[in-house]
Design a protein around this motif. Structure first.
Motif, mmCIF file in Angstrom:
data_model
loop_
_atom_site.group_PDB
_atom_site.id
_atom_site.type_symbol
_atom_site.label_atom_id
_atom_site.label_comp_id
_atom_site.label_asym_id
_atom_site.label_seq_id
_atom_site.Cartn_x
_atom_site.Cartn_y
_atom_site.Cartn_z
ATOM 1 N N ALA A 1 -85.098 24.489 -27.707
ATOM 2 C CA ALA A 1 -85.978 25.198 -29.114
ATOM 3 C C ALA A 1 -87.327 24.597 -29.382
ATOM 4 O O ALA A 1 -87.782 25.436 -29.869
ATOM 5 N N LEU B 1 -79.463 33.272 -29.385
ATOM 6 C CA LEU B 1 -80.758 32.595 -30.454
ATOM 7 C C LEU B 1 -81.718 32.565 -29.080
ATOM 8 O O LEU B 1 -83.105 33.112 -29.061
ATOM 9 N N LYS C 1 -85.104 33.921 -28.587
ATOM 10 C CA LYS C 1 -86.276 33.489 -28.994
ATOM 11 C C LYS C 1 -87.289 33.114 -28.060
ATOM 12 O O LYS C 1 -88.493 33.016 -27.749
ATOM 13 N N SER D 1 -85.383 32.404 -34.690
ATOM 14 C CA SER D 1 -85.271 32.554 -33.617
ATOM 15 C C SER D 1 -85.157 30.886 -33.125
ATOM 16 O O SER D 1 -83.685 30.302 -33.067
ATOM 17 N N HIS D 2 -86.133 30.545 -33.041
ATOM 18 C CA HIS D 2 -86.009 28.774 -32.908
ATOM 19 C C HIS D 2 -85.557 28.351 -33.587
ATOM 20 O O HIS D 2 -85.301 27.339 -33.653
ATOM 21 N N ASN E 1 -92.740 28.439 -25.279
ATOM 22 C CA ASN E 1 -91.684 29.812 -24.438
ATOM 23 C C ASN E 1 -92.712 30.265 -22.736
ATOM 24 O O ASN E 1 -93.815 29.859 -23.305
ATOM 25 N N MET F 1 -88.533 35.703 -33.130
ATOM 26 C CA MET F 1 -88.139 34.988 -32.264
ATOM 27 C C MET F 1 -88.419 33.654 -33.270
ATOM 28 O O MET F 1 -87.643 32.865 -32.716
ATOM 29 N N ARG F 2 -88.768 33.308 -34.128
ATOM 30 C CA ARG F 2 -89.955 32.679 -35.263
ATOM 31 C C ARG F 2 -88.597 31.653 -35.704
ATOM 32 O O ARG F 2 -88.150 30.106 -35.043
#
Length: 646
Positions: free
Chosen positions: A125, A188, A192, A149-150, A129, A146-147
């Motif tokens: 996390a 997640l 992400k 989820s991070h 990526n 995506m943000r």
């Protein structure tokens, strides 16, 4: 073809058995150690042919082979074959009175897996990526998803790490939260950055938890959980507010409220925020992160607390029911001591048997053997196992007798010799003879000084006499707390213990200077010594005088046996077997100055008793230290720290 069948002509047959599945190949029984031995043999042949290289796969195969042989070692020896139950871990002999959990080792494995999954997900996390996966993911999901989820993966990973110690302790609530977190982390990870590897690992650990869910048998406490749900928001809000105040004080003057709060949120997620701190304030972010972690741990403690044991002591109605059972079935010399006021009671479902217990250091400490008819005891022990298991407690017994020791063994308890109970037969006791001359001299000397002894029912004593006995007892303790748990009463209560006996020692002026308190053993002509007290200023030998005259008075009452003091570890000192017991005996002699081990045995031996062994029962050797500490706290042999007493 391979199929399940009872026909021996097929290739594979699997039969059900109370100890676990039985696998047959072409009619021949196959054990796990066969597979392990075959795997090890294959590795040995490959190594001999130099057709194998040291690698992780080779090491894993070697470990699996050794593990299969080790866990199934009972089946290697014909005399031990079919004596152990199949389990995920080492195969162990089943305890008939305890529920079998095939996946009992799984909670520990799950705790380790949760830590590994939490660390992997946390690292994933907070690292960038893979670029080509980002481009592929952006075609099907927006950048903001995506943000988010991070950001969400960080607290979820930290929460998963927090559940690990509670998974180790088999808490159901921790299993449920960890299972949800692992499924969430799997989703997640895909959202992400298409992190398929981390997602697969999370789903795999979640699947392992689900398959072994029956092993998480420690139930949550509904009362504590409701209280936790009220307190957790308050604790979390307080922690967040304190962090905001700290960051606001350390922030530059131009920092806005929004930037301060954003900085706090990022610091709690262990990420860099919009504000920069330098010099002596450079560790503010780390301090906020630590505060957040401590707050999270405190909230987890509140949420994951197990089902609590009863805090309120038994009511008068419950004590009356226990007293009636003791009167009907209390033949054991320690049965009457369960009527102490500081013990909790566990009754069988049919109310025909009960036991006394207390809880110390996570140990459910049982006082002696249960009381009730023999046919009701096994059911009570099964319920005891379920009661302790639901609360995450280990079972131990102080002062178990020889008669019920095989039954305790069926509950999976081991036994450790604890000492000997000195039982004097009153009909054979005499002050005649050279061997007992020292006691006889003490009796003669005290009688010349005007001391006398009389035997009375406790219920016949007046209020003034009871007060005198309590005063003698108080002066004898000299401010120390009352000792005892399994082998003495906690107080003289005339209304409850009216059928107990007191040997009262008076001086020439008629004042009470010492006494012995005996409680009855029902169904047999026997009594047990509960208290032995005297004034410090009385002549030496008063206790011997009271015991000697008391045994004679008990004989006149028709009492055939009198159980005196318990001599702890007497065999190790006076009749050791082997080097280890001799070494223990020497250590006990050194400890005699603090615990009166040897001196108490010498006192008992003056009256030539019959020695009856008593035992300390426990579940695991590695937990024996905790059990010993719990027993010494309960018996008052070691002072309990004040915070724990409160």
């Amino acid at each position: 073809m391979w199929r399940y069948s009872a026909d021996e002509s097929v290739v594979l047959r699997i039969d059900r058995h109370r100890l676990g599945p039985r696998v047959y190949v072409l009619g021949t029984r196959v054990h796990e150690w066969h597979l392990g031995a075959a795997l090890l043999l294959g590795l040995a042949v490959a190594a001999a042919l130099r057709d194998i290289d040291p690698s992780l796969a080779t090491g894993a195969a070697l470990f699996v082979g050794v593990w299969l042989v080790a866990k199934d070692w009972h089946d290697l020896v014909p005399s031990r074959r079919d004596t152990a139950a199949w389990r995920l871990g080492l195969h162990l002999r089943p305890a008939p009175l305890r529920a079998v959990h095939r996946a009992a080792p799984l909670p520990k494995l799950a705790a380790v897996a949760a830590v590994a999954a939490g660390l992997v997900n946390l690292a994933s996390a907070v690292t960038p990526n893979i670029a080509w996966r980002d481009h592929l993911l952006l075609d099907i999901a927006p950048l903001e998803a995506m943000r988010l989820s991070h950001a969400a993966a960080v607290p979820a990973s930290l929460l998963l790490l927090v559940t690990a110690p509670y998974l180790w302790r088999r808490r159901q609530s921790a299993f449920r939260l960890a299972f949800v977190l692992l499924l969430g982390l799997g989703v997640l990870n895909l959202m992400k950055g298409l992190d398929v590897e981390e997602a697969s690992a999370s789903f795999a650990v979640a699947g392992m938890l689900w398959l072994g869910r029956s092993a998480f048998c420690v139930q949550p406490d509904p009362v504590s959980l409701r209280a936790a749900l009220r307190r957790v928001p308050l604790v979390a809000a307080t922690g967040f507010l304190l962090c905001c105040v700290a960051v606001w004080i350390a922030a530059p003057d131009q920092a806005s409220v929004a930037s301060v709060m954003r900085e706090v949120v990022d610091a709690l997620l262990w990420q860099s925020g919009p504000l920069d701190f330098h010099d002596v304030l450079g560790g503010v972010d780390e301090a906020v992160g630590v505060v957040g972690l401590l707050t999270l741990l405190w909230c987890a403690y509140l949420v994951f607390r197990p089902l609590a044991v009863p805090h309120a002591l038994p009511t008068s109605e419950v004590r009356l029911a226990a007293r009636e059972l003791v009167r009907r079935h209390g033949a054991d010399t320690l049965a009457y001591f369960k009527l102490r006021h500081d013990q909790h009671y566990l009754f069988s479902s049919d109310r025909r048997a009960f036991l006394g217990y207390c809880v110390e250091t996570g140990v459910l400490l049982v006082s002696g053997d249960p009381v009730g008819p023999d046919e009701a005891i096994p059911g009570l022990l099964r319920e005891l196992s379920q009661f302790a298991e639901a609360r995450g407690l280990r079972i131990a017994v102080v002062g178990a007798g020889e008669r019920l020791r095989p039954l305790w063994r069926q509950l999976g308890l081991r036994s450790l010799y604890l000492g000997d109970e000195a039982v004097v037969e009153t009909r054979t006791f005499s002050l005649d003879g050279r061997a007992i001359r020292k006691v006889r001299q003490s009796v003669t000397r005290l009688e010349k000084q005007g001391f006398s002894a009389c035997l009375q029912d406790l219920g016949e004593l007046s209020d003034g006499e009871i007060a005198e006995l309590d005063a003698v007892s108080s002066r004898w303790r000299d401010g120390a707390t009352e000792r005892g748990f399994a082998m003495s009463l906690d107080a003289l209560r005339r209304e409850e213990h009216a059928d107990s006996l007191v040997v009262v020692g008076r001086d020439a002026e008629g004042r009470i200077r010492g006494f012995l308190h005996f409680v009855p053993s029902y169904g047999r002509a026997a009594v047990s010594l509960s208290m032995m007290r005297r004034d410090h200023g009385t002549p030496n030998g008063l206790t011997e005088f009271l015991v000697a005259r008391g045994l004679e008075l008990l004989r006149d009452r028709g009492i055939e046996e009198a159980s005196l003091n318990f001599a702890a570890f007497a065999r190790f000192i006076h009749g050791p077997h082997g080097l280890l017991e001799r070494l223990i005996g020497r250590l006990l002699l050194a400890a005699d100055a603090f615990f009166q081990i040897e001196r108490l045995h010498r006192f008992n031996a003056k009256f030539f008793p019959r020695w009856e062994p008593r035992y300390l029962l426990f579940e695991r050797v590695l937990g024996l230290g905790r059990v010993g500490l719990a027993a010494m706290w309960a018996e008052g042999q070691l002072p309990k720290p004040a915070p724990l007493r409160r």
